[in-house]
Design a protein around this motif. Structure first.
Motif, PDB file in Angstrom:
ATOM      1  N   ALA A 118       8.672  -6.115  -0.135  1.00  0.00           N
ATOM      2  CA  ALA A 118       8.874  -6.280  -1.705  1.00  0.00           C
ATOM      3  C   ALA A 118      10.291  -6.223  -2.277  1.00  0.00           C
ATOM      4  CB  ALA A 118       7.503  -5.587  -2.633  1.00  0.00           C
ATOM      5  N   ILE A 155       0.491   2.312  -9.308  1.00  0.00           N
ATOM      6  CA  ILE A 155       0.560   1.087  -9.813  1.00  0.00           C
ATOM      7  C   ILE A 155       0.258   0.800 -11.177  1.00  0.00           C
ATOM      8  CG2 ILE A 155      -0.583  -1.292  -9.497  1.00  0.00           C
ATOM      9  CD1 ILE A 155      -1.221  -0.517  -6.684  1.00  0.00           C
ATOM     10  N   GLU A 186       8.173  -4.556  -6.767  1.00  0.00           N
ATOM     11  CA  GLU A 186       7.412  -5.563  -7.190  1.00  0.00           C
ATOM     12  C   GLU A 186       5.961  -5.379  -6.667  1.00  0.00           C
ATOM     13  OE1 GLU A 186       9.943  -9.315  -5.984  1.00  0.00           O
ATOM     14  OE2 GLU A 186       8.327  -9.165  -4.691  1.00  0.00           O
TER      15      GLU A 186
HETATM   16  P1  AMP Z   1       2.027   3.204   0.428  1.00  0.00           P
HETATM   17  O1  AMP Z   1       1.826   4.478   0.542  1.00  0.00           O
HETATM   18  O2  AMP Z   1       3.526   2.698   0.087  1.00  0.00           O
HETATM   19  O3  AMP Z   1       1.303   2.472   1.410  1.00  0.00           O
HETATM   20  O4  AMP Z   1       1.041   2.815  -0.996  1.00  0.00           O
HETATM   21  C1  AMP Z   1      -0.175   3.220  -0.994  1.00  0.00           C
HETATM   22  C2  AMP Z   1      -1.044   1.924  -1.552  1.00  0.00           C
HETATM   23  O5  AMP Z   1      -0.580   1.418  -2.489  1.00  0.00           O
HETATM   24  C3  AMP Z   1      -0.966   0.663  -0.470  1.00  0.00           C
HETATM   25  O6  AMP Z   1      -1.928   1.032   0.529  1.00  0.00           O
HETATM   26  C4  AMP Z   1      -1.209  -0.498  -1.418  1.00  0.00           C
HETATM   27  O7  AMP Z   1      -2.665  -0.596  -1.607  1.00  0.00           O
HETATM   28  C5  AMP Z   1      -0.687   0.108  -2.716  1.00  0.00           C
HETATM   29  N1  AMP Z   1       0.771  -0.589  -2.632  1.00  0.00           N
HETATM   30  C6  AMP Z   1       1.868  -0.042  -2.213  1.00  0.00           C
HETATM   31  N2  AMP Z   1       3.054  -0.940  -2.788  1.00  0.00           N
HETATM   32  C7  AMP Z   1       2.485  -1.908  -3.084  1.00  0.00           C
HETATM   33  C8  AMP Z   1       2.987  -3.107  -3.547  1.00  0.00           C
HETATM   34  N3  AMP Z   1       4.181  -3.427  -3.692  1.00  0.00           N
HETATM   35  N4  AMP Z   1       2.188  -4.078  -4.217  1.00  0.00           N
HETATM   36  C9  AMP Z   1       0.955  -3.753  -4.228  1.00  0.00           C
HETATM   37  N5  AMP Z   1       0.378  -2.549  -3.803  1.00  0.00           N
HETATM   38  C10 AMP Z   1       0.840  -1.833  -3.176  1.00  0.00           C
END
Ligand code: AMP
Ligand code: GLY
Length: 423
Positions: A118, A155, A186
Motif C-alpha cells: 500500500a 483503521i 492507504e
Molecule cells: P499489520 O500488523 O500491519 O498486519 O496490521 C494488522 C491488521 O490490520 C492486518 O492484518 C489487516 O487486517 C489490517 N491492515 C493493516 N494494514 C492495512 C491496510 N493498508 N489496509 C487494510 N487493512 C490493513
C-alpha cells in the motif's frame, strides 16, 4: 544434540513438537516455556528478554542450537549476542529483524525495491501527520512504527477518527516508544493470507499457506487479538497468486535485504492481502506466526532441524521443502474477556484426551503448573489443532476436539475456517 527454544506460547509448543520428532535431538530446553511445552522439554525459568541469562544457560549446558521463536528478543538482538558468544542460533540478527521491528523501514524497503504494498508516508511529528490527514482518502490506516503486540494498527474511517488515532499513537503514546514514529497507509481491501518461509539470506523456501482470524468475535467482530484460530492451506492462495508472489515479493524481499547489507537468515512471515489489483504485502514478521505455526508445522514433512541448519549454513538452496497433501485447522481456546481482562489460574480438565491420538494436537499458549495441576495462565490458553484429509474434515475434527478439554470461562470462536465454504 541439545536444543534450546526461546518463548512461551503456542508457536513455541508447535516448534518444540516438530523438534521433538527429529532423531538428531536428544534433549530440548525451553526458556521460559509453559506447562504443555514442559511435557516434551525441560522448561527453565529464564525470561525471553534476559539475554545474559539465556547466553549463560546455553554455555553452561553446551546447547548446540538456540531457536528464537518470539519477535521481541529477535528485534532486540538476541541472535547477535548468542553468536558473539560462539552459540549457534536460528533467527535473524538485529539488523535484519528490523524488517518486523520498524514499519517505516519495511515500507521504505518495499518502495525502494518495487515490492507491491500500500502507498504510505512516514511521520516523526504529530502536527505534520495531522496536516497530511486533512487531504487523505478515507478509510486510512495508521501504524505505530515499532513492535506493539500486534495492536499498533488503527483503521480510521474519518478525519476525526484519524486525529484521535494520531493522539493515541504519537501523543498519548499508548504503544510506548513504538509511536515515536508513525506510518500512514492507504486502506486496502481483500482476503488476507499468511505465508511463512525459510531463508538463508540468499535462497528462500515457501511453506504452505495459512489464514489467521484476528478479531475476538464470530464473523470478525470485536477487538483485534493475537489470533483466534487458523487454517492451512488457504484455498484463496491459488497457483496464480503463488506465481505473482514468487515473481514480485518473496525472492525480491530476500535480495533487497541482502542488498542493504542486512542478510536475513530465519523465518520471514509475509502478511499478504489479495487485493483486486493483485497481492500486496500488508506486513512482514521476522518469525513464525502464532497461531499460523500451529497449522503449518504439523503438515511439514522435513526434519525441522535440517531446514534450520540449512538456513544458518547458507545451504537452503539444496533443501526440498515438502508439506503433506492434507489440511489443518487450529481453534484457540481463550479465557472469556480476552484480549482485555480475564482470569488466570483456572484448572484445565481433559488434556489427557489428546494422548495417543494421531492427527490431533493440543498446543499450550498460556498455561502453567500449579502443584500437579495445569491451569490457565494467559488470555489465549490452548490451540486445539486437528489434521484432516481436506479443510472441511480438519475443521470438523478440530471443533470435535475442542470438546475434549474444559476450563471455567472457556471461550472460542465458532467460525474458524468458515471462509472455506466460500472458496
Ligand atoms: P499489520 O500488523 O500491519 O498486519 O496490521 C494488522 C491488521 O490490520 C492486518 O492484518 C489487516 O487486517 C489490517 N491492515 C493493516 N494494514 C492495512 C491496510 N493498508 N489496509 C487494510 N487493512 C490493513
Ligand atoms: N498471527 C499473526 C502473528 O503471529 O503475527
Amino acid at each position: 544434540m541439545k536444543v534450546l527454544i526461546v518463548g512461551s506460547g503456542g508457536r513455541e509448543h508447535a516448534i518444540a513438537t516438530s523438534v521433538s520428532k527429529s532423531d538428531k535431538v536428544d534433549k530440548i530446553y525451553c526458556a521460559p516455556g509453559n506447562a504443555g511445552i514442559g511435557l516434551i522439554a525441560e522448561c527453565v525459568p529464564i525470561k525471553a528478554m534476559d539475554f545474559d541469562g539465556i547466553t549463560d544457560f546455553a554455555k553452561k549446558e553446551s546447547i548446540d542450537l538456540v531457536i528464537v521463536g518470539m519477535d521481541d528478543p529477535l528485534v532486540g538482538g538476541l541472535v547477535d549476542i548468542l553468536n558473539e558468544n560462539g552459540i549457534r542460533a536460528f533467527g535473524p540478527k538485529k539488523n535484519a529483524a528490523i524488517l518486523e521491528g520498524s514499519k517505516a523501514f519495511s515500507k521504505e524497503l518495499m518502495k525502494k525495491y518495487n515490492i507491491p504494498t500500500a502507498g504510505y508516508e512516514t511521520f516523526d511529528d504529530a502536527d505534520a501527520a495531522l496536516k497530511y490527514l486533512k487531504g487523505s482518502k478515507y478509510p486510512v490506516v495508521l501504524k505505530a512504527d515499532g513492535l506493539a503486540l500486534g495492536k499498533g494498527v488503527l483503521i480510521c474511517n474519518t478525519y476525526e477518527e484519524a486525529c484521535d488515532g494520531v493522539k493515541t499513537i504519537m501523543v498519548d503514546k499508548q504503544f510506548g516508544a513504538s509511536g515515536d514514529r508513525m506510518v500512514i497507509e492507504e486502506f486496502m481491501t481483500g482476503r488476507e493470507v499468511s505465508v511463512l518461509s525459510f531463508t538463508d539470506g540468499r535462497s528462500i523456501r515457501i511453506m504452505t499457506s495459512a489464514q489467521d482470524h484476528k478479531r475476538a468475535g464470530d464473523n470478525d467482530t470485536g477487538l483485534n487479538t493475537g489470533g483466534m484460530g487458523t487454517f492451512s492451506p488457504s484455498p484463496f492462495y491459488t497457483a496464480e497468486v503463488d506465481d505473482f508472489c514468487k515473481k514480485h515479493i518473496y525472492q525480491a524481499t530476500v535480495d533487497a535485504m541482502a542488498a542493504e547489507g542486512r542478510e536475513f537468515k530465519g523465518v520471514i512471515f509475509f502478511g499478504l492481502m489479495l487485493t483486486p489489483e493483485g497481492p500486496r504485502v500488508l506486513e512482514y514478521n521476522c518469525r513464525f506466526g502464532d497461531p499460523e505455526a500451529q497449522v503449518v508445522l504439523p503438515r511439514m514433512k522435513n526434519d525441522i532441524i535440517d531446514v534450520m541448519n540449512a538456513c544458518i549454513d547458507g545451504t537452503l538452496g539444496d533443501v526440498d521443502l515438502q508439506f503433506e497433501d492434507n489440511a489443518a485447522v487450529c481453534v484457540v481456546l481463550a479465557s472469556d474477556g480476552y484480549p482485555v481482562k480475564y482470569e488466570k489460574g483456572l484448572p484445565i480438565r481433559g488434556l489427557e484426551n489428546f494422548e495417543g491420538r494421531d492427527g490431533y494436537y493440543c498446543f499450550h499458549a498460556g498455561t502453567a503448573l500449579k502443584g500437579d495441576t495445569i491451569v490457565t495462565n494467559g488470555g489465549r490458553v490452548l490451540g486445539v489443532t486437528a489434521l484432516g484429509s481436506d479443510l472441511k474434515q480438519a475443521r470438523e475434527n478440530a471443533y470435535k476436539a475442542t470438546e475434549w478439554v474444559s476450563f471455567d470461562n472457556k471461550y472460542m470462536r465458532h467460525d474458524i475456517g468458515k471462509a472455506i465454504d466460500e472458496a
